[in-house]
Enzyme design. Structure first.
Site, PDB file in Angstrom:
ATOM      1  N   ASP A  33      70.465   5.796  54.128  1.00 26.93           N
ATOM      2  CA  ASP A  33      70.668   4.314  54.677  1.00 26.93           C
ATOM      3  C   ASP A  33      70.730   3.339  54.248  1.00 26.93           C
ATOM      4  O   ASP A  33      69.127   2.932  53.963  1.00 26.93           O
ATOM      5  CB  ASP A  33      70.934   4.777  56.159  1.00 26.93           C
ATOM      6  CG  ASP A  33      72.014   4.121  57.119  1.00 26.93           C
ATOM      7  OD1 ASP A  33      72.876   5.076  57.173  1.00 26.93           O
ATOM      8  OD2 ASP A  33      71.813   3.102  56.896  1.00 26.93           O
ATOM      9  N   ILE A  34      71.144   1.844  54.408  1.00 26.96           N
ATOM     10  CA  ILE A  34      71.128   1.257  54.184  1.00 26.96           C
ATOM     11  C   ILE A  34      70.184   0.642  55.219  1.00 26.96           C
ATOM     12  O   ILE A  34      69.952  -0.626  54.848  1.00 26.96           O
ATOM     13  CB  ILE A  34      72.533   0.277  53.296  1.00 26.96           C
ATOM     14  CG1 ILE A  34      71.957  -0.868  52.581  1.00 26.96           C
ATOM     15  CG2 ILE A  34      73.483  -0.149  54.631  1.00 26.96           C
ATOM     16  CD1 ILE A  34      72.685  -1.911  51.830  1.00 26.96           C
ATOM     17  N   ASN A  94      78.579  11.309  63.162  1.00 26.55           N
ATOM     18  CA  ASN A  94      79.673  10.186  63.527  1.00 26.55           C
ATOM     19  C   ASN A  94      80.896  10.793  64.036  1.00 26.55           C
ATOM     20  O   ASN A  94      81.465  10.814  62.837  1.00 26.55           O
ATOM     21  CB  ASN A  94      79.625   9.586  64.427  1.00 26.55           C
ATOM     22  CG  ASN A  94      77.882   8.856  64.774  1.00 26.55           C
ATOM     23  OD1 ASN A  94      77.823   9.244  65.614  1.00 26.55           O
ATOM     24  ND2 ASN A  94      77.177   7.798  64.684  1.00 26.55           N
ATOM     25  N   GLU A 102      81.626   4.337  61.672  1.00 29.02           N
ATOM     26  CA  GLU A 102      81.907   2.996  61.112  1.00 29.02           C
ATOM     27  C   GLU A 102      82.705   3.605  59.569  1.00 29.02           C
ATOM     28  O   GLU A 102      83.764   2.605  59.277  1.00 29.02           O
ATOM     29  CB  GLU A 102      81.325   2.665  61.035  1.00 29.02           C
ATOM     30  CG  GLU A 102      80.069   1.644  62.409  1.00 29.02           C
ATOM     31  CD  GLU A 102      79.013   0.807  62.409  1.00 29.02           C
ATOM     32  OE1 GLU A 102      78.190   0.725  61.108  1.00 29.02           O
ATOM     33  OE2 GLU A 102      78.439   0.500  63.784  1.00 29.02           O
ATOM     34  N   VAL A 103      82.086   4.263  59.272  1.00 31.14           N
ATOM     35  CA  VAL A 103      82.427   4.643  57.445  1.00 31.14           C
ATOM     36  C   VAL A 103      83.426   5.885  57.400  1.00 31.14           C
ATOM     37  O   VAL A 103      82.879   7.210  57.762  1.00 31.14           O
ATOM     38  CB  VAL A 103      81.328   4.997  56.667  1.00 31.14           C
ATOM     39  CG1 VAL A 103      81.995   5.639  55.195  1.00 31.14           C
ATOM     40  CG2 VAL A 103      80.969   3.443  56.525  1.00 31.14           C
ATOM     41  N   HIS A 107      79.731  12.243  57.121  1.00 30.79           N
ATOM     42  CA  HIS A 107      78.447  11.903  56.326  1.00 30.79           C
ATOM     43  C   HIS A 107      77.490  12.491  57.790  1.00 30.79           C
ATOM     44  O   HIS A 107      78.259  12.642  58.815  1.00 30.79           O
ATOM     45  CB  HIS A 107      78.450  10.280  56.490  1.00 30.79           C
ATOM     46  CG  HIS A 107      78.689   9.528  57.697  1.00 30.79           C
ATOM     47  ND1 HIS A 107      80.132   9.402  57.188  1.00 30.79           N
ATOM     48  CD2 HIS A 107      77.941   8.816  58.645  1.00 30.79           C
ATOM     49  CE1 HIS A 107      80.095   8.228  58.545  1.00 30.79           C
ATOM     50  NE2 HIS A 107      78.680   8.050  58.940  1.00 30.79           N
ATOM     51  N   HIS A 109      73.870  11.785  58.511  1.00 33.38           N
ATOM     52  CA  HIS A 109      73.221  11.358  59.355  1.00 33.38           C
ATOM     53  C   HIS A 109      72.076  12.448  59.191  1.00 33.38           C
ATOM     54  O   HIS A 109      72.152  13.234  60.444  1.00 33.38           O
ATOM     55  CB  HIS A 109      72.178  10.621  60.533  1.00 33.38           C
ATOM     56  CG  HIS A 109      73.590   9.136  60.214  1.00 33.38           C
ATOM     57  ND1 HIS A 109      73.645   8.189  59.901  1.00 33.38           N
ATOM     58  CD2 HIS A 109      74.928   9.397  61.187  1.00 33.38           C
ATOM     59  CE1 HIS A 109      74.545   7.015  60.210  1.00 33.38           C
ATOM     60  NE2 HIS A 109      75.909   7.873  60.497  1.00 33.38           N
TER      61      HIS A 109
HETATM   62  P1  5GP Z   1      79.292   5.698  61.177  1.00 36.90           P
HETATM   63  O1  5GP Z   1      78.306   4.685  62.505  1.00 36.90           O
HETATM   64  O2  5GP Z   1      79.995   5.906  60.303  1.00 36.90           O
HETATM   65  O3  5GP Z   1      77.982   7.053  61.574  1.00 36.90           O
HETATM   66  O4  5GP Z   1      77.364   5.942  59.920  1.00 36.90           O
HETATM   67  C1  5GP Z   1      77.530   4.496  58.952  1.00 36.90           C
HETATM   68  C2  5GP Z   1      75.954   4.630  58.512  1.00 36.90           C
HETATM   69  O5  5GP Z   1      76.564   3.880  57.201  1.00 36.90           O
HETATM   70  C3  5GP Z   1      75.620   3.276  59.241  1.00 36.90           C
HETATM   71  O6  5GP Z   1      74.130   3.791  59.276  1.00 36.90           O
HETATM   72  C4  5GP Z   1      74.750   2.633  57.834  1.00 36.90           C
HETATM   73  O7  5GP Z   1      73.788   1.580  58.345  1.00 36.90           O
HETATM   74  C5  5GP Z   1      75.664   3.452  56.872  1.00 36.90           C
HETATM   75  N1  5GP Z   1      75.810   2.223  55.561  1.00 36.90           N
HETATM   76  C6  5GP Z   1      76.754   1.232  55.793  1.00 36.90           C
HETATM   77  N2  5GP Z   1      77.007   0.765  54.776  1.00 36.90           N
HETATM   78  C7  5GP Z   1      76.701   1.031  53.139  1.00 36.90           C
HETATM   79  C8  5GP Z   1      76.170   0.995  52.213  1.00 36.90           C
HETATM   80  O8  5GP Z   1      76.811   0.316  51.316  1.00 36.90           O
HETATM   81  N3  5GP Z   1      74.801   1.860  51.434  1.00 36.90           N
HETATM   82  C9  5GP Z   1      74.541   2.891  52.634  1.00 36.90           C
HETATM   83  N4  5GP Z   1      73.247   3.195  51.971  1.00 36.90           N
HETATM   84  N5  5GP Z   1      74.122   2.898  53.279  1.00 36.90           N
HETATM   85  C10 5GP Z   1      75.458   2.323  54.479  1.00 36.90           C
END
Ligand code: 5GP
Length: 121
Positions: A33-34, A94, A102-103, A107, A109
């Site tokens: 994760d970034i 999520n 968010e994405v 996915h 985590h």
């Molecule tokens: P969500 O809130 O959708 O469950 O989590 C999305 C996750 O994707 C976040 O923890 C965020 O830090 C990670 N993320 C967003 N953009 C990128 C990216 O470009 N590269 C990587 N490796 N992780 C990302």
């Protein structure tokens, strides 16, 4: 929700943007994760176009479902955080608005490498 082919993880899967890869096979890709929230914070994503776990449960085929679940364990073993070779970890996905997703590509985590702490803030 229709799948957005331009989401950031779709671009990572197409190698249009880079990631720090941990593992890849026919069914999954895993990368760091970034913006890590714990000592170890990685993501495991299916290769198919699924927006979230509900979409995946309804539309993925049995091989894809097996491949994703097994992929999580393979990655945990590789990172030394599984019950086989480590002290355990947390898996979280999520889903949509109330889940705080968010994405919009499914996915999981994986958090570990230390005590993960309270389950929900
Ligand atoms: P969500 O809130 O959708 O469950 O989590 C999305 C996750 O994707 C976040 O923890 C965020 O830090 C990670 N993320 C967003 N953009 C990128 C990216 O470009 N590269 C990587 N490796 N992780 C990302």
């Amino acid at each position: 929700m229709t799948y957005d082919k331009n989401n950031i993880f779709a671009k990572i899967l197409r190698a249009e943007i880079p990631c720090e890869k941990i593992y890849e096979d026919e069914f999954v890709l895993s990368f760091y994760d970034i913006n890590p929230q714990k000592k170890i914070h990685v993501l495991v994503i299916p290769k198919g176009e699924f927006t979230d776990l509900d979409d995946f449960s309804n539309n993925a085929n049995p091989d894809e479902i097996t491949g994703l679940i097994k992929g999580i364990n393979i990655v945990a073993n590789k990172l030394g955080i599984s019950t086989k070779n480590g002290k355990g970890y947390r898996v979280l996905s999520n889903i949509s608005e109330h889940g705080g997703q968010e994405v919009p590509h499914l996915h999981f985590h994986l958090f570990g490498g230390e005590k993960v702490g309270k389950m929900v803030e």
